[in-house]
Design an enzyme around this catalytic site. Structure first.
Site, PDB file in Angstrom:
ATOM      1  CD  GLU A 295      16.494 -41.723  20.740  1.00  0.00           C
ATOM      2  OE1 GLU A 295      16.454 -41.335  19.553  1.00  0.00           O
ATOM      3  OE2 GLU A 295      17.507 -42.242  21.255  1.00  0.00           O
TER       4      GLU A 295
ATOM      5  CG  PHE B 267      30.206 -39.225  24.997  1.00  0.00           C
ATOM      6  CD1 PHE B 267      30.327 -38.735  23.702  1.00  0.00           C
ATOM      7  CD2 PHE B 267      29.559 -40.434  25.194  1.00  0.00           C
ATOM      8  CE1 PHE B 267      29.831 -39.455  22.624  1.00  0.00           C
ATOM      9  CE2 PHE B 267      29.061 -41.157  24.117  1.00  0.00           C
ATOM     10  CZ  PHE B 267      29.191 -40.664  22.820  1.00  0.00           C
ATOM     11  CD  GLN B 268      25.612 -40.455  23.805  1.00  0.00           C
ATOM     12  OE1 GLN B 268      25.260 -41.187  24.711  1.00  0.00           O
ATOM     13  NE2 GLN B 268      25.402 -40.747  22.523  1.00  0.00           N
TER      14      GLN B 268
ATOM     15  CE  LYS C  38      26.048 -45.807  33.058  1.00  0.00           C
ATOM     16  NZ  LYS C  38      26.973 -46.078  31.952  1.00  0.00           N
TER      17      LYS C  38
ATOM     18  CG  MET D   1      -2.175 -28.018   4.291  1.00  0.00           C
ATOM     19  SD  MET D   1      -3.861 -27.821   3.710  1.00  0.00           S
ATOM     20  CE  MET D   1      -4.757 -28.908   4.822  1.00  0.00           C
TER      21      MET D   1
HETATM   22  C1  LIG Z   1       7.443 -31.604  10.780  1.00  0.00           C
HETATM   23  C2  LIG Z   1       6.667 -30.728   9.872  1.00  0.00           C
HETATM   24  N1  LIG Z   1       7.308 -30.055   8.878  1.00  0.00           N
HETATM   25  C3  LIG Z   1       6.596 -29.266   8.043  1.00  0.00           C
HETATM   26  C4  LIG Z   1       5.251 -29.115   8.187  1.00  0.00           C
HETATM   27  C5  LIG Z   1       4.464 -28.203   7.247  1.00  0.00           C
HETATM   28  N2  LIG Z   1       3.515 -29.000   6.462  1.00  0.00           N
HETATM   29  C6  LIG Z   1       2.213 -29.083   6.795  1.00  0.00           C
HETATM   30  S1  LIG Z   1       1.355 -30.107   5.777  1.00  0.00           S
HETATM   31  C7  LIG Z   1       2.704 -30.403   4.832  1.00  0.00           C
HETATM   32  C8  LIG Z   1       2.627 -31.314   3.641  1.00  0.00           C
HETATM   33  C9  LIG Z   1       2.277 -32.694   4.014  1.00  0.00           C
HETATM   34  O1  LIG Z   1       2.354 -33.521   2.890  1.00  0.00           O
HETATM   35  P1  LIG Z   1       1.739 -34.966   2.922  1.00  0.00           P
HETATM   36  O2  LIG Z   1       2.162 -35.666   4.154  1.00  0.00           O
HETATM   37  O3  LIG Z   1       2.056 -35.665   1.644  1.00  0.00           O
HETATM   38  O4  LIG Z   1       0.186 -34.700   3.082  1.00  0.00           O
HETATM   39  P2  LIG Z   1      -0.860 -34.081   2.009  1.00  0.00           P
HETATM   40  O5  LIG Z   1      -1.067 -32.658   2.394  1.00  0.00           O
HETATM   41  O6  LIG Z   1      -0.270 -34.212   0.649  1.00  0.00           O
HETATM   42  O7  LIG Z   1      -2.090 -34.882   2.205  1.00  0.00           O
HETATM   43  C10 LIG Z   1       3.811 -29.705   5.324  1.00  0.00           C
HETATM   44  C11 LIG Z   1       5.146 -29.731   4.714  1.00  0.00           C
HETATM   45  C12 LIG Z   1       4.644 -29.808   9.245  1.00  0.00           C
HETATM   46  N3  LIG Z   1       3.333 -29.699   9.487  1.00  0.00           N
HETATM   47  N4  LIG Z   1       5.360 -30.612  10.048  1.00  0.00           N
END
Ligand SMILES: Cc1ncc(C[n+]2csc(CCOP(=O)(O)OP(=O)(O)O)c2C)c(N)n1
Ligand SMILES: [Mg+2]
Lengths: 186, 588
Positions: free
Chosen positions: B56, B118-119, B168, B486
């Site tokens: 979803e 449920f749910q 429902k 990042m």
């Molecule tokens: C759902 C979620 N969890 C954690 C983060 C924190 N976060 C931001 S960028 C990143 C790394 C992303 O890695 P990747 O998709 O390989 O991109 P890159 O920076 O290597 O280009 C994380 C863990 C986030 N933004 N969203």
């Protein structure tokens, strides 16, 4: 302007100190919020305050227009002028909110709160409690040989003052409604 | 049957009819017990297309992609309990980026609500803080009206996601259908016209400003294509420089001569310094996000600030402005242009010439410069090639979240609005792949590319199944650095190079994964092969997973570390030494 001058160094400030630069006086404001009386609307208003870190000192709510299903929420809140403005704007954009009035700035307003105070005691303390109640125009709405329940309406400050006086005389319980407020005049 | 209930129908039928009356073409959804009556009705008709997702969250991001690329609201259908809770991330994402969505969720029957059935989940309670508005409909007679109101609220004023929770038994019960035109337009009618006096004051400031800058955001896109058109006219006629947030890219064309590029934490040097040094800042539909302002106390210290926004709560929320104008960007721009023209189209030519000379100096710094390599593909290079090879095509870009997202914003040029879909406010990894499918559903013939990081991409990769099933030829361009890049960058700069859990291990073989899904996989690790590989991706008639192996330790610059002002920008590796002290590490 010497814009190419890029200074380097660490700093203690941050984007998260949003309110710091404006840390002026903390003001108390009474807001009257007219809302559709539908399920969830109070949760929405309260959730806004908790979610955004605003204060609620007092909150009352009741339907005031039974045909139009409108409720009036009266909120006493605190904050810097900037935060108060934010609170009003945030309330104003909630879909079920029809109007937000800041009674603290929109001219004089009357504020009243109702309180019930249970005071238990015997002898001199009991007599003194009754005497003070008269001065404060509090009514006795229940009495036993060892206790009174006083009812009083007034500003929150007046109720605070009365409760403070009752404390050494045997104050047991206090129930307060929170503030209801209306602007003065037509 | 009496006259009165001649148009009576079941709630489920009513829902589908209401969607049709709202002009809905496609619904992204996933069935379950609490929405079976609605699925029954979907089965019996052919006007609305249903896209069966794999999770979803994917449905909501697809609806976001659809909405952002068309300007129309996206529609989602999920079941109760887990169906609704899985939608929460997408709802929050849409709320922060002001994307109009209507999410319909099933609920246990009214007589079971509160029994931990449920749910059963308190869906309106859970989604209250992540929707613009939500409703639990307990009476079939109110259902059609509520759905029509939901569309009105989602698309009026500052757009946003709304949710209608439908038990429902309400879907089974019969009632009168209320037509779209019949609903009393709710009191919710946000103001769209700006105050003419304030707009005139802004025009006066425009006439005098020596160092003006337009700072535009997603509000311009949300206001519609006419607003972008007016913005272009205004910018070109005044000759003022313009920068934009991540959300606003494309409103003014990247090839436009007044374009400074994106601003903010990873924005361009010239854009950020123009913001810092301007004497008139004209914020159009942006919200002074902390990624933009950096240290608030030092934000653009010498400027007069005007702020045009449809949401009064955006005014003075973060930055105190001198001239607020509450209204819809399109309406305000129209009035502004008219008044400015009628007063003789004046600008401070002398001041502007000096200002542009200064900006040209800043541009000469060439802040996006990077050290290219013959051996490894630099992520910036990969995007430059992608840009060059897709230029002029009918192209839509989505992204995941991370370094690749910022590089995409820096190195891809957007010539039109609604062509750039990225999770700005919430920064949701896992957004890009489903969003790309949503975009492709709305634009079947277009080239839709998701610029992804390998880690983000894995978060919703199950949606490749959806892409295959519904023949959405989306291109997944994964800049694979085998790192949570990042995060790794922040750890390098802020946490003493302690790379705690920021690498991607046990990655799947993306080419084999593509084969497993039945689509095409391409792997490229040599810069010499890159152009051919990209062309192969573009030409392939179907979904592609492109595993672009890039330099693992590249950092994204420029960078304004959290809590720093605009003029304390890091331009490259050499500048990072010891610059960011531990104090900065508390910020996100
Ligand atoms: C759902 C979620 N969890 C954690 C983060 C924190 N976060 C931001 S960028 C990143 C790394 C992303 O890695 P990747 O998709 O390989 O991109 P890159 O920076 O290597 O280009 C994380 C863990 C986030 N933004 N969203
Ligand atoms: Mg990565």
């Amino acid at each position: 302007m010497s814009a190419l001058n890029i200074t380097k160094g660490s700093s203690s400030h941050s984007a998260y100190d949003l309110r710091d630069p404006y840390a002026e006086v903390i003001e108390s404001h009474t807001l009257a919020v007219l809302v559709d009386n539908e399920s969830g609307v109070l949760a929405r208003v309260i959730g806004l305050f908790s979610g955004r870190g605003y204060n609620i000192d007092s909150l009352t709510v009741a339907e005031v227009d039974h045909t139009g299903h409108r409720s009036r929420i009266t909120i006493v809140t605190r904050g810097t002028p900037q935060v108060i403005e934010q609170i009003k704007a945030q309330l104003g954009r909630l879909v079920p909110v029809h109007a937000v009035n800041d009674l603290t700035v929109e001219g004089p307003a009357v504020q009243r709160e109702l309180a019930l105070l249970k005071v238990a005691g015997k002898g001199d303390a009991r007599i003194e409690a009754l005497r003070l109640a008269e001065i404060f125009r509090a009514n006795v709405v229940d009495s036993t040989l060892e206790s009174f329940v006083f009812e009083m309406t007034g500003t929150p400050e007046k109720i605070d003052a009365f409760a403070e006086l009752m404390r050494p005389l045997g104050l047991r319980e206090v129930a307060r409604t929170g503030v209801a407020a209306l602007s003065r005049g037509a | 049957m009496t006259q009165a209930n001649a148009s009576a129908m079941t709630g489920a039928k009513m829902i589908v009819k209401a969607l049709k009356d709202q002009g809905v073409e496609v619904v992204f959804g996933y069935p379950g017990g609490a929405v079976l009556p609605i699925y029954d009705e979907l089965f019996l008709q052919n006007d609305i297309r249903h896209v069966l997702v794999r999770h979803e969250q994917g449905a909501v991001h697809m609806a976001e992609g659809y909405a952002r690329s068309t300007g129309k609201p996206g529609v989602v259908l999920v079941t109760s309990g887990p169906g609704a809770t899985n939608a929460v991330t997408g709802l929050t994402d849409a709320l922060l980026d002001s994307i109009p969505l209507v999410v319909l969720s099933g609920q246990v029957p009214t007589f079971m609500i509160g029994t931990d059935g449920f749910q059963e989940a308190d869906t309106v309670g859970i989604t209250r803080p992540c929707t613009k508005m939500n409703w639990l409909v307990k009476d079939t007679a109110k259902l059609a009206e509520t759905i029509h109101t939901a569309f009105h609220v989602a698309t009026s004023g500052r757009p946003g996601p709304v949710l209608v929770d439908i038990p429902k038994d309400v879907q089974f019960a019969q009632a009168e259908y209320v037509a779209r035109e019949k609903i009393k337009t709710s009191h919710y009618q946000p103001r769209v016209k700006g105050d003419i006096e304030a707009i005139t004051r802004l025009v006066e400031l425009i006439e005098k400003a020596e160092r003006p800058v337009f700072y535009t955001g997603g509000g311009v896109i949300n206001s519609g294509t006419a607003a972008s058109q007016l913005l272009r006219e205004l910018v070109d006629a005044t000759g003022f420089p313009i920068t934009s947030t991540l959300m606003g890219l494309g409103a003014y064309p990247a090839s436009g001569k007044n374009w400074l590029g994106m601003l903010g934490m990873h924005g361009l040097y010239e854009a950020n310094l123009a913001m810092h040094g301007c004497d008139l800042m004209i914020n159009i539909g942006a919200r002074f996000d902390d990624r933009i302002t950096g240290r608030v106390a030092d934000f653009s210290p010498h400027s007069v600030k005007a702020h045009i926004d449809i949401d009064p709560s955006s005014i003075n929320k973060v930055i105190r402005v001198d001239l607020p104008i509450v209204g819809d960007v399109g309406h305000v721009l129209e009035d502004m242009l008219r008044i400015w023209k009628s007063r003789g189209r004046k600008v401070n030519k002398e001041g502007l010439a000096k200002w542009w000379a200064q900006i040209t100096e800043w541009k000469a710094v060439n802040c996006l410069d990077y050290k290219n390599s013959e051996k490894t593909i630099k992520p910036q290079y990969a995007l430059q090639r992608l840009e060059a090879l897709t230029k002029g095509m009918d192209r839509y870009i989505t992204t995941e979240v991370g370094q690749h997202q910022m590089w995409a914003a820096q190195f891809l040029g957007f010539e039109a609005p609604n062509r750039w879909m990225t999770s700005g406010g919430l920064g949701t990894m896992g957004y890009g792949l489903p969003a790309s499918i949503g975009v492709q559903m709305a634009h079947p013939e277009a080239l839709v590319i998701n610029v992804a990081g390998e880690a983000s991409w894995l978060m919703n990769m199950q949606e490749m199944g959806t892409a295959m099933q519904f023949r959405a030829p989306v291109k997944q361009f994964i800049l694979n650095n085998e790192r949570l890049g990042m995060v790794r960058q922040w750890q390098e700069l802020l946490h003493g190079e302690r790379y705690s859990h920021s690498w991607s291990e046990s990655l799947p073989d993306f080419v084999k994964l593509a084969e497993a899904f039945g689509c095409k996989g391409i792997k490229c690790s040599d810069p010499q092969d890159l152009d051919d590989a990209i062309m192969e991706m573009i030409r392939y008639d179907g979904p592609v997973i492109f595993d672009c192996m890039v330099e693992k330790h590249e950092n994204c610059f420029p960078m304004i570390p959290s809590g720093k002002p605009h003029n304390e920008m890091l331009l490259g590796e050499a500048e990072t030494q010891g610059v960011i002290k531990a104090g900065g590490a508390v910020l996100v």
